[in-house]
Design an enzyme around this catalytic site. Structure first.
Site, PDB file in Angstrom:
ATOM      1  N   HIS A   1       0.842  -1.141  -0.080  1.00 11.91           N
ATOM      2  CA  HIS A   1       0.025   0.033   0.119  1.00 11.91           C
ATOM      3  C   HIS A   1       0.943   1.248   0.043  1.00 11.91           C
ATOM      4  O   HIS A   1       1.521   1.572   0.876  1.00 11.91           O
ATOM      5  CB  HIS A   1      -0.814   0.108   1.163  1.00 11.91           C
ATOM      6  CG  HIS A   1      -1.845   1.120   1.304  1.00 11.91           C
ATOM      7  ND1 HIS A   1      -1.606   2.122   2.187  1.00 11.91           N
ATOM      8  CD2 HIS A   1      -2.882   1.345   0.614  1.00 11.91           C
ATOM      9  CE1 HIS A   1      -2.666   2.997   2.017  1.00 11.91           C
ATOM     10  NE2 HIS A   1      -3.409   2.687   0.874  1.00 11.91           N
TER      11      HIS A   1
ATOM     12  N   HIS B   1      -0.878  10.292  -3.379  1.00 11.66           N
ATOM     13  CA  HIS B   1      -2.214   9.786  -2.759  1.00 11.66           C
ATOM     14  C   HIS B   1      -3.333  10.831  -2.900  1.00 11.66           C
ATOM     15  O   HIS B   1      -4.508  10.453  -3.353  1.00 11.66           O
ATOM     16  CB  HIS B   1      -2.161   9.337  -1.529  1.00 11.66           C
ATOM     17  CG  HIS B   1      -3.475   8.613  -0.725  1.00 11.66           C
ATOM     18  ND1 HIS B   1      -4.277   9.662  -0.193  1.00 11.66           N
ATOM     19  CD2 HIS B   1      -4.158   7.624  -0.912  1.00 11.66           C
ATOM     20  CE1 HIS B   1      -5.208   8.996   0.269  1.00 11.66           C
ATOM     21  NE2 HIS B   1      -5.316   7.857  -0.212  1.00 11.66           N
TER      22      HIS B   1
HETATM   23  O1  G3P Z   1      -6.580   1.428  -3.221  1.00 11.87           O
HETATM   24  C1  G3P Z   1      -6.891   0.745  -2.190  1.00 11.87           C
HETATM   25  C2  G3P Z   1      -6.453   1.588  -0.906  1.00 11.87           C
HETATM   26  O2  G3P Z   1      -5.041   2.435  -1.271  1.00 11.87           O
HETATM   27  C3  G3P Z   1      -7.492   2.527  -1.074  1.00 11.87           C
HETATM   28  O3  G3P Z   1      -7.179   3.590  -0.092  1.00 11.87           O
HETATM   29  O4  G3P Z   1      -7.181   5.967   0.576  1.00 11.87           O
HETATM   30  O5  G3P Z   1      -5.154   4.710   0.579  1.00 11.87           O
HETATM   31  O6  G3P Z   1      -6.220   4.979  -1.746  1.00 11.87           O
HETATM   32  P1  G3P Z   1      -6.446   4.909   0.022  1.00 11.87           P
HETATM   33 CA    CA Z   2      -4.848   3.735  -3.326  1.00  3.85          CA
END
Ligand code: G3P
Ligand code: CA
Length: 366
Positions: free
Chosen positions: A40, A82
């Site tokens: 992530h 992000h």
């Molecule tokens: O894309 C999966 C996850 O990353 C979604 O949450 O807000 O970290 O992009 P975010």
């Molecule tokens: Ca994401």
């Protein structure tokens, strides 16, 4: 560790209970029997999110996919970041103090790539009483060392280069951030993203990329219009947010209205959704019955089962060992609940090493 329990998608296939919309997803669902860890924003627990450094670290931790979140610059370049704002993760407020919008935010879309590259990137922070306070206290120290924002192309070349030198085939997990917002600003971020992916050879469902978005109306546009027009057919994931986040808006009778994520949680809609999505990306809490969940005893619901019946994979987000929910005392409990008890096909985590370690231990029991 706990383990046990294996529910295979083939059970649903063999039982003949897959919906008509599921057929095209069966191959992907079959693949999903091998559970995966998705880095992530890279190994974001250890190095500032989305930096190439954090991607390299995650790469070496044994993940199957590295995530990219994308926003568009004023001069139509895709950058890996992000937020579609710059203020949480850069020194933009120091370098361009007069460039905030009325809401006080500094928007990626208001800056050229050159301007963005002139910024220093840092571990994320919030401003409290005029002071920058680090979001995750135990993580990489704010504004130390030197990190920069890079383009989507640079990240693809970085991963493809590593794939060559390391002899691996690690995939991209690409998220277009706020397509609705980019549309309001006259930009088509999804088209730009597909153009770059095509240029680098990612064009079919066999390509090692998953295209994800919280913007379900835009996903329908991508699948119905853009991909056929561009002779592309990628794996896709519909991300499921929570309505109070204000994550996605849709144009209804000429007005932008909040998108209702309950649509993506209702299994009655899954045969239709499966026409557009290879898989679903819920929050991990959306897999649990939180009313029945107690400390150290997580009760799961049928979200994954319903997705599997419709041939969709499920990759929940985001496990953080330094921000566990109150009903967990150990990150492995959470990995167990998501991957084994709920039977998700993979997950997003800021701690790819811990996720990979969990799956390695699980594999020893098979
Ligand atoms: O894309 C999966 C996850 O990353 C979604 O949450 O807000 O970290 O992009 P975010
Ligand atoms: Ca994401």
């Amino acid at each position: 560790m706990k383990f046990a329990k294996t529910v295979l998608v083939t059970t649903a296939i063999a039982a003949g209970i897959l919906s008509s919309g599921a057929a095209m997803n069966i191959a992907c669902a079959d693949e999903a029997q091998d559970k995966i860890i998705i880095a992530h924003r890279g190994a974001s627990a250890y190095l500032p999110e989305h930096t190439l450094e954090s991607k390299a670290l995650a790469y070496n931790m044994g993940v199957k996919y590295l995530e990219q979140d994308l926003a568009m610059t004023k001069d139509n370049r895709l950058v890996v970041i992000h937020d579609h704002f710059l203020d949480r993760v850069t020194d933009v407020a120091d370098k361009f103090p007069d460039r905030a919008r009325k809401d006080g935010r500094f928007y990626v879309i208001d800056f050229t790539l050159d301007e963005i590259k002139s910024l220093n990137f840092t571990e994320g922070f919030v401003v409290e009483n005029g002071k920058r306070v680090q979001g995750y206290k135990g993580r990489f120290p704010m504004f130390t060392s030197t990190f920069k924002i890079h383009t989507f192309e640079e990240e693809i070349e970085f991963i493809q280069g590593l794939n060559k030198t390391m002899g691996k085939d690690i995939g991209l997990y690409v998220e277009t951030k706020a397509p609705w917002f980019h549309k309001q600003e006259g930009k088509d971020i999804s088209k730009a993203t597909l153009e770059v992916l095509k240029k680098y050879g990612y064009t079919t469902k066999d390509s090692n990329v998953i295209f994800q978005t919280f913007d379900y109306p835009d996903l329908k546009y991508v699948v119905d219009t853009l991909m056929p027009k561009m002779d592309m057919s990628l794996k896709t994931v519909a991300l499921i947010g929570k309505n109070d986040w204000g994550e996605t808006y849709e144009l209804k009778d000429g007005k932008w209205e909040p998108f209702d994520f309950n649509y993506l949680l209702n299994p009655k809609n899954y045969p239709e959704i499966a026409k557009y999505a290879t898989g679903l990306g819920p929050t991990y809490e959306q897999l649990f019955n939180l009313k029945k969940t107690t400390k150290d005893h997580i009760v799961v619901n049928d979200l994954v089962k319903n997705a599997h019946i419709n041939g969709m994979i499920v990759h929940p987000y985001t496990v953080r060992a330094d921000a566990l929910p109150k009903y967990c005392t150990d990150v492995n409990e959470l990995y167990q609940a998501i991957l084994i008890d709920a039977d998700a096909d993979g997950l997003f985590t800021d701690f790819p090493d811990l996720g990979v370690n969990f799956l390695n231990e699980y594999a020893k029991t098979k």
